[in-house]
Design an enzyme around this catalytic site. Structure first.
Site, PDB file in Angstrom:
ATOM      1  N   LEU A   1       0.853  -1.198   0.000  1.00  0.00           N
ATOM      2  CA  LEU A   1       0.000   0.000   0.000  1.00  0.00           C
ATOM      3  C   LEU A   1       0.885   1.243   0.000  1.00  0.00           C
ATOM      4  CD1 LEU A   1      -2.842  -0.597   2.634  1.00  0.00           C
ATOM      5  CD2 LEU A   1      -3.177   0.323   0.344  1.00  0.00           C
ATOM      6  N   HIS A   2       0.740   2.073  -1.020  1.00  0.00           N
ATOM      7  CA  HIS A   2       1.555   3.291  -1.020  1.00  0.00           C
ATOM      8  C   HIS A   2       0.929   4.467  -1.748  1.00  0.00           C
ATOM      9  CE1 HIS A   2       2.508   1.971  -5.109  1.00  0.00           C
ATOM     10  NE2 HIS A   2       2.911   3.201  -5.337  1.00  0.00           N
TER      11      HIS A   2
END
Length: 350
Positions: A201-202
């Site tokens: 997740l970024h």
């Protein structure tokens, strides 16, 4: 013939490995690392593992707001181009490094080569979407990974020097998959094959909104499986700022960012992959691992059409439904033949 290649982020390092190998057979390549990803585990390790030539220039721009970061890159890249006087500037993908390189070159009337051209999410709130559109419209050579990308450009009246060469990330996976079997990442973290789901997740569309991150974590709490998360430094910083404690998710195993070969092994041995990364979506598809994408849309529509990927956004219920559904990735060739780097260099030589 001199080519200046602009890279700065993890996905670009991966793409540069097969392209640089092929490009240097016929061209003089100068590599400029903007420093957009500067953490050792997000940068240096990729050059070592993938045998990418060390950068000729390291701009050390680092992290800041989109405008400031892009502006600093633009000024620094321009200085390099004035000094090197290349015949072409080559950029990859859709990051701030991509846009800065393309703008600097186009303002100096240096032809831009865009690898991974033509992708569209049709969501201009994503900084990546703005970067890729602007880069495509100032590029002289546009190398697309899919037929969909070709059509997207045609819809925008971009048809000159547009080629479908396949996806250079597919080249990288095919080349490195065997090497990744030597990775000890599973043993280091006491993981068993198919005994975990992998998480990444970024993207700002998730990490910039605490309520979205909380919804995603609420889903994670209800998944009856170990979730392995090599956490992005930016994501970690954001969560700390929101006061969100990952220790409240008992089945979550947070680890430091990993190198490319370790990541390939983690992906290939996972039962499912949950991600908002475009690159990880593709790698999951290439490796035939079912993917749950924590976004409302994807540039890689082929992965959804061929039923290897489900889009769920940050909706807790949709995430759980997708993770608990029984489906397997129905891989169909859609990203070339694994020799994309050679095809694009052949076009350049002509």
């Amino acid at each position: 013939m001199k080519v200046v290649t602009i890279i700065g982020a993890r996905p670009q390092f991966i793409k540069a490995a097969p392209v640089s190998r092929e490009l240097r057979k016929s061209f003089d390549e100068i590599i400029v690392h903007t420093g957009q990803h500067y953490d050792k585990n997000m940068s240096d390790i990729f050059f070592d593992e993938l045998n990418i030539p060390k950068p000729d220039y390291h701009l050390n721009v680092g992290s800041s707001s989109h405008g400031k970061q892009t502006g600093e890159m633009l000024a620094a890249i321009e200085e390099v181009l004035v000094k090197e006087e290349p015949a072409y500037v080559l950029v990859y993908g859709d990051t701030n490094s991509t846009l800065a390189g393309a703008l600097a070159a186009s303002k100096m009337h240096i032809p831009v080569i865009h690898i991974e051209a033509g992708l569209r999410s049709f969501n201009k709130k994503m900084p990546e979407e703005v970067n890729r559109i602007m880069t495509d419209h100032v590029s002289e050579y546009l190398f697309c990974p899919t037929d969909t990308a070709i059509q997207n450009l045609k819809n925008e009246n971009v048809t000159h020097n547009v080629f479908n060469v396949g996806d250079v990330m597919y080249d990288a996976v095919m080349y490195n998959q065997k090497l990744a079997t030597d990775s000890k990442i599973l043993e280091q973290h006491s993981l068993e094959s198919k005994g975990y789901h992998l998480v990444t997740l970024h993207r700002a569309e998730n990490t910039d909104f605490p309520e979205k991150m909380q919804n995603i974590l609420d889903a994670f709490k209800q998944i009856d499986k170990t979730l392995v998360w090599p956490i992005h430094p930016r994501t970690k910083h954001k969560l700390e700022g929101y006061g969100i404690n990952l220790e409240d998710v008992p089945n979550l195993k947070v680890i430091e960012p990993v190198g490319y070969l370790d990541m390939l092994r983690l992906e290939s041995e996972a039962e499912k992959i949950l991600t908002d990364s475009g690159g990880v979506q593709k790698e999951a598809y290439f490796l035939q691992i079912p993917c749950v994408t924590l976004r409302e849309e994807t540039e890689w529509i082929e992965t959804v059409q061929n039923k290897g990927n489900i889009l769920v956004g940050s909706d807790t219920k949709k995430i759980l439904e997708a993770v608990n559904s029984e489906y397997t990735s129905a891989y169909e060739p859609a990203f070339g033949d694994g020799d994309s780097a050679k095809h694009l260099v052949d076009h350049l030589k002509k």
